[in-house]
Design a protein around this motif. Sequence first.
Motif, PDB file in Angstrom:
ATOM      1  N   VAL A  61      34.199  43.291  42.508  1.00 51.17           N
ATOM      2  CA  VAL A  61      35.535  42.804  42.169  1.00 51.17           C
ATOM      3  C   VAL A  61      35.782  41.459  42.837  1.00 51.17           C
ATOM      4  O   VAL A  61      35.195  41.155  43.868  1.00 51.17           O
ATOM      5  N   ILE A  62      36.655  40.671  42.212  1.00 50.45           N
ATOM      6  CA  ILE A  62      37.025  39.391  42.814  1.00 50.45           C
ATOM      7  C   ILE A  62      38.547  39.300  42.896  1.00 50.45           C
ATOM      8  O   ILE A  62      39.257  40.057  42.229  1.00 50.45           O
ATOM      9  N   ASN A  63      38.981  38.374  43.681  1.00 49.78           N
ATOM     10  CA  ASN A  63      40.413  38.100  43.809  1.00 49.78           C
ATOM     11  C   ASN A  63      40.762  36.941  42.902  1.00 49.78           C
ATOM     12  O   ASN A  63      40.442  35.795  43.183  1.00 49.78           O
ATOM     13  N   GLY A  66      45.304  36.784  43.439  1.00 48.24           N
ATOM     14  CA  GLY A  66      46.117  37.928  43.835  1.00 48.24           C
ATOM     15  C   GLY A  66      45.866  39.174  43.024  1.00 48.24           C
ATOM     16  O   GLY A  66      46.280  40.256  43.404  1.00 48.24           O
ATOM     17  N   ARG A  67      45.196  39.027  41.892  1.00 45.36           N
ATOM     18  CA  ARG A  67      44.858  40.227  41.138  1.00 45.36           C
ATOM     19  C   ARG A  67      43.412  40.569  41.409  1.00 45.36           C
ATOM     20  O   ARG A  67      42.568  39.689  41.512  1.00 45.36           O
ATOM     21  N   VAL A  68      43.161  41.835  41.527  1.00 46.93           N
ATOM     22  CA  VAL A  68      41.786  42.260  41.741  1.00 46.93           C
ATOM     23  C   VAL A  68      41.205  42.604  40.377  1.00 46.93           C
ATOM     24  O   VAL A  68      41.736  43.454  39.675  1.00 46.93           O
TER      25      VAL A  68
ATOM     26  N   GLU B 537      50.922  37.778  47.713  1.00 46.29           N
ATOM     27  CA  GLU B 537      49.926  36.712  47.614  1.00 46.29           C
ATOM     28  C   GLU B 537      50.360  35.491  48.384  1.00 46.29           C
ATOM     29  O   GLU B 537      49.563  34.836  49.040  1.00 46.29           O
ATOM     30  N   LYS B 865      46.017  47.237  46.181  1.00 44.43           N
ATOM     31  CA  LYS B 865      45.934  46.813  44.787  1.00 44.43           C
ATOM     32  C   LYS B 865      44.976  47.744  44.067  1.00 44.43           C
ATOM     33  O   LYS B 865      43.988  48.183  44.632  1.00 44.43           O
ATOM     34  N   SER B 866      45.285  47.978  42.834  1.00 44.11           N
ATOM     35  CA  SER B 866      44.348  48.782  42.062  1.00 44.11           C
ATOM     36  C   SER B 866      43.152  47.896  41.737  1.00 44.11           C
ATOM     37  O   SER B 866      43.264  46.678  41.665  1.00 44.11           O
ATOM     38  N   LEU B 867      42.015  48.517  41.550  1.00 46.29           N
ATOM     39  CA  LEU B 867      40.822  47.726  41.259  1.00 46.29           C
ATOM     40  C   LEU B 867      40.841  47.270  39.810  1.00 46.29           C
ATOM     41  O   LEU B 867      39.841  46.781  39.300  1.00 46.29           O
ATOM     42  N   LEU B 871      38.000  50.440  36.875  1.00 47.30           N
ATOM     43  CA  LEU B 871      37.358  50.909  38.106  1.00 47.30           C
ATOM     44  C   LEU B 871      38.297  51.799  38.905  1.00 47.30           C
ATOM     45  O   LEU B 871      38.361  51.721  40.111  1.00 47.30           O
ATOM     46  N   ILE B 882      43.473  42.256  49.331  1.00 49.95           N
ATOM     47  CA  ILE B 882      42.951  40.923  49.545  1.00 49.95           C
ATOM     48  C   ILE B 882      43.067  40.601  51.018  1.00 49.95           C
ATOM     49  O   ILE B 882      44.152  40.639  51.598  1.00 49.95           O
ATOM     50  N   GLY B 886      40.860  35.770  51.627  1.00 53.25           N
ATOM     51  CA  GLY B 886      40.933  35.673  50.183  1.00 53.25           C
ATOM     52  C   GLY B 886      39.953  36.578  49.457  1.00 53.25           C
ATOM     53  O   GLY B 886      40.023  36.733  48.247  1.00 53.25           O
ATOM     54  N   VAL B 888      38.106  40.202  48.465  1.00 53.98           N
ATOM     55  CA  VAL B 888      38.604  41.542  48.245  1.00 53.98           C
ATOM     56  C   VAL B 888      37.933  42.488  49.236  1.00 53.98           C
ATOM     57  O   VAL B 888      36.730  42.417  49.451  1.00 53.98           O
TER      58      VAL B 888
END
Lengths: 170, 914
Positions: A61-63, A66-68, B537, B865-867, B871, B882, B886, B888
Amino acid sequence: MSDEATVEEEAGGGIKGLAGKYLTFALANEEYGISILKVREIIGLMEITAVPQTPDFVKGVINLRGRVIPVLELRTKFGMVAQEYNDRTCIIVVEVNGATSTIQVGMLVDSVSEVLNILEEELEESPSFGSTQMDTDCILGMGKVKGEVKILLDVNQVVGKGLLDQLAEM
Amino acid sequence: MADAQKAIEQLLDDLAVKIMNVEPGDLSAIGELLEIFDSLLGHADMAEQPMMVSMVDALKKVFEGMIMGEYSDSQECFDGLINSITVLQEVERGDDANMGVFCEYLQATGYEIDPAVFGISSEPGSDAEVDTRFLADTEMLMAFIEESTEYLTAIEDSVLELESNPTDAETINSIFRSFHTIKGIAGCTDLDDIARLAHSTENLLDEVRNGRHAMDGEAIDVALAVGDRIGKMVAVVKNVFENGVSEYQKIEVDDLIERVNKVLAGDSGEAAGEDEVLGEPLSTSAEAESGSGQGESPAKLDLGQDGDIPDFLQDADLVAGFVSEAFEHLEAIEVNVLELEQAPDDVDIINNIFRPFHTVKGVSGFLNLTHINKLAHTTENLLDDVRNNKIAMNADIIDIVLGVGDFLRSMVQNISDMLEQGPEAYQFFDISDWVAKVVAVQSGQSLADVELPGKDAPGASDPVPAEKEEKTDSLPDAEQAPEPAKVAPTVAKPSAQVAKTPAPAPAATAPRKKSKIGASIKVDVEKLDGLVNAVGELVIMQAMVRQNPLVTSVSDPKLNKDFTQLSRITSELQKTAMSMRMVPIRQTFQKMTRLVRDLSKKSGKIVDLVMEGEETEIDRNMVDSIYDPLVHMMRNSVDHGVQVSEEREALGKPGKGTVKLAAYHKGGNIIIEIHDDGQGLNTAKIRSKAKERGLIAEGDHPSDHEVNNMIFLPGFSTADKITDVSGRGVGMDVVKKGVEKLRGKVELISTPGEGTQFLMRLPLTLAIIDGIIVRVGQERYIIPTTAIQESMRPRKEHYKTVQGQGETLMVRDSLIPVIRLYHVFDVEGGIEKITDGIVVVIENEGRQRALLVDELLGKQEVVIKSLGGYLKDINGVAGGTILSDGRVGLILDLAGLISASDDIGSPLVAGEHL
């Protein structure tokens, strides 16, 4: 946007409905295309956090501001040999229809090529490969542009169904 | 004094000059002006010039509004402000000739002026004239003020829209509805004049929408004028409400009603009936409303009679509004009925029950929900009799009202289902039983006599209305003569109430001194979550910028100061954003009232429920999740804790048991406490049961406290017999699981003979988790702090294997299985030699494990945060977050991790030691 997207999705047999703009990218020596309407953005490679207990092609997963979001490696997904990442490697963020809302997913590709307008006459059904192991479900058709072949992908199939199936198998 | 006077003069001059020269975007000048306003206020206050204070205050508010961009035509507004300051200067010199200009300006800017303060209202009106019945019910009034303002805005918008498109039926309908609603609520609130005015306008609009009258310029003008007038009246009402009866100001409506009627008569020949409307306005309006309820009015009847199949779904928005409101009302009913049980004679409480029923009735009638309407109406009649002392309040009535409430709730639930799933979800509810019961109780029979009532009724609707009609007609006559309440028992009653019963009188004569009406808006939860996310954020981003090596290498005091300021602002913002998701725990607590009542009735105990800290706020996402645990704990307290009265009295305790339910904040947690004054736990019995079940090892001597907390284990019960309420040993397990799911803890403290106390410790919000960040290879994971017991560098002599594979670690004399995180998660580069790493001892659902990690990186509060989409359900991963760089990081799900580890097994080959 949704109008055209539906056309593409509902086209099914009618290959001609697939005409439109595609973002093309390279995987090994092959050129692929996805409908530009599905593309959210293209980002350079960033650090990916691996997620355990997922299929190989889920790199993690990446950021994304702010969203994963999950990232899939298309090479692995299509059973191709993985390659070291280089500065041309990038992540195409696509938007697919989830159960309740649209979901953003990143796709790792070797490099992004261009945006192509593929005309009706340049489209062709995807050839049959017999009963090989190949997963052709996610191929919408082929585009022949200036002597080159672009494999047009159904993004929903690539990330959606395929991933769900494989996750279920785990 | 003279000094202050001088200062004011000076300041006013200053203000006048500055305001002429201020540029709209010039922040420092604006700030300066605000300062002048402030010091003006201060001086005026000192000089004891209340008028000056209110004038300056008003202007300041307008000015602030201007800065915030609240006025569309700012230039005009600005010029007005300058003029007003001139007036202010005049007033200061003792010349208030232009006061009118000033007030007009304020009104034009939408500032609610208080005419009495500015001395322009001719006379507050003598006491005899002041009709302040509407103050009897502040809650209702508040709702009215808030709602009517909304509707008025809507009306104005729609009317203006009509101007460009005079035949748009939808717009006309929406105006009609708005007026209708205003009429209805004004009627309920005893604001007769407003109701009359709205009613006459409604008539006009009705003609328009039936095509009998054109929506011409005159009609539009009138409609707008009516809207304005009502707006003014509402402002007066609000003012009276906030500042006392002395602010009352009579606003005439007859002239406007006449004008409306003139327009109406203008080209429709139906003006004949209008006199009647004028003469007896309220009764007519009431008739329209209650008439719809009873199916008397033919127009409604047509639509309403076949209300079985939901034609009401056409207006989904309205119905959805009704559903959510109805739930609220039904909840209020339940709460109040339970209160009433304690104080059966309290007229206020009866009124509090009556009103929600009335509202439900009104709105359901309006939406053609005939069944709900009928049931609510019948019950309302019953309650009306009760509050008029025609029949005495008794247990039957309470039971029946509760029952009706529950039944209505399921009906409303069904409507809500239909809204979601379409008309197929429709379910038929036979209300005839309930209606018959209500009617029977109303006629004085006891409930037992009518337990199985009128099954012979052919349809749900037929026999009842006839009976009811008779009732509604006959009831109010006896009650009052002069009031125009002929067919309107419900609408007109509150007035009679206030006049006759002494109890609520204080409310009428001495309205709340300074009860401000808190304005509120409803916001989509998704939007709210979006805001919370974005703010999260922002906080991370700010930290990242601040930690950027380039930035840290600069040692500029200004930069540092700015950063401090920035982080203060962001954390303030985060706090506010978070607090928006919080709701008071009151609602959840109130549900317990009903539960305790039912439980104590069933078990024959007398139990008093005392609540504390209902205003304590909790994440709205948690509200539902804490309900179940609470229910089980309450049950435990009432069923097992509190003894029956005789037993209590024999022990010298009051016969009435008390269960205390309290909530408060403590150290970043919310604590919910349930305390009964019963017998406490029978520790000896639990101990022997636990031994029996092998929960206490031979030779082990756990403390009483430890033993008591064993009741949280699944299937554990000491009850000799399984009762209807509890005894299966499931409840406490549910509590523990439920609380753990919310990342909380539950504990029990029992004092034999004095009672039991449950302590539920919950995080304030589900969005943030307090965690320890650990490193394994190149990966970082977050372990929830609540689950961590300790961490240590293991020593070789504590590390034991079983059959060469099962790894355990001896920690404080207990053997704890080891989980190698790198192995379960397939991470490369993790430390394999156990004595080189760190183990974190965690506990989940009673299971302890030692997690082997490379390093502890620190403790941090992280936003969960949800993945993302697919996932979601990964074993061992609860979500992502996060981190400050920055990237995850994954948050561990310990239950999943333990089971994953069980599946995967140990990496050891038998006999090999790492």
